[in-house]
Design an enzyme around this catalytic site. Structure first.
Site, PDB file in Angstrom:
ATOM      1  CB  SER A  39      25.272 -41.994  -7.091  1.00 35.72           C
ATOM      2  OG  SER A  39      24.178 -42.029  -7.876  1.00 35.72           O
ATOM      3  CG  ASP A 185      19.528 -36.401  -3.490  1.00 35.39           C
ATOM      4  OD1 ASP A 185      18.672 -37.252  -3.060  1.00 35.39           O
ATOM      5  OD2 ASP A 185      20.888 -36.735  -3.829  1.00 35.39           O
ATOM      6  CG  HIS A 188      21.806 -40.175  -4.299  1.00 34.27           C
ATOM      7  ND1 HIS A 188      21.662 -38.942  -4.946  1.00 34.27           N
ATOM      8  CD2 HIS A 188      22.315 -40.957  -5.368  1.00 34.27           C
ATOM      9  CE1 HIS A 188      22.453 -38.741  -6.200  1.00 34.27           C
ATOM     10  NE2 HIS A 188      22.704 -39.838  -6.328  1.00 34.27           N
TER      11      HIS A 188
END
Length: 228
Positions: A39, A185, A188
């Site tokens: 990711s 978060d 990322h």
């Protein structure tokens, strides 16, 4: 005009067209770059145009490199997941592969020896298919303890040395720990963070693109797959 002179001129013209047609593909054929990871490089939770692959492509094109950048990254993947789909990813017929796995291994507290074996296999398979490889590094979180940190962090320089591939020390260099560059978060990159990542690694990628261009001026044609 005599028939013989006309025939000679026609042959010269035909040869000129032949040489032109042989030379044109070398100029037009792009270099295929595959981003193969998790990711952190997939553009997770971002519009496609703001994700790392798209921002890296714009940077490389702006710097004068004729490239196609393929997004072969998949959110949530471990090094084992990457190994499981390496052959599928190589259908993009890449000339250069940025290998970026390990964050999820680290979060799962996977034995560094296991991560090492899968990354080693991925690198070797890419090289066997004729692609150059850049290995993007990851660093362990402090909470994993000193023994794990040492074992995990040593994966990447050891692999780079043993496989003779250029390392990029930390994929999130200049981004991780900077709230303005991270999503909510705190794991990322946001769009600005992805731009910083692209700018950070671009010089290393471009150095390898120059080597590819010098070593083999005739590029392979991109496969007929949908671009992400």
């Amino acid at each position: 005009m005599s028939k013989s002179l006309f025939t000679s001129l026609a042959k010269v013209a035909a040869l000129a067209l032949l040489f032109a047609s042989l030379g044109a593909p070398a100029l037009a054929q792009p270099i295929n770059v595959l981003i193969f990871g998790d990711s952190l490089t997939s553009g997770f939770d971002l519009p496609e145009a703001q994700g790392f692959p798209a921002q890296l492509k714009r940077r490389l094109l702006a710097d004068g490199y004729n490239v196609v950048v393929w997004n072969g990254s998949n959110a949530g993947d471990t090094s084992a997941d990457g190994y499981a789909r390496i052959n599928q990813a190589l259908q993009y017929n890449p000339d250069l592969v940025l290998v970026e796995f390990g964050a999820n291994d680290m979060l799962d507290h996977t034995d560094p020896r296991v991560t090492y074996r899968y990354l080693d296999a991925i690198i070797r398979i890419c090289k066997a298919r004729g692609a150059r490889v850049i290995l993007a590094g990851m660093l362990s979180l402090p909470k994993n303890g000193p023994n794990y940190i040492v074992g995990f962090n040593n994966i990447y320089p050891t692999l780079a040395h043993s496989n003779r591939v250029p390392p990029y020390t930390f994929m999130l260099a200049g981004v991780y720990g900077h709230p303005a560059l991270m999503q909510s978060d705190n794991e990322h990159p946001n769009a600005l963070g992805a731009a910083v990542m692209a700018a950070g690694i671009a010089p290393l990628i471009e150095a390898n693109l120059r080597s590819i261009r010098v070593a083999s001026p005739t590029r392979r044609r991109a496969p007929l797959l949908s671009r992400r």
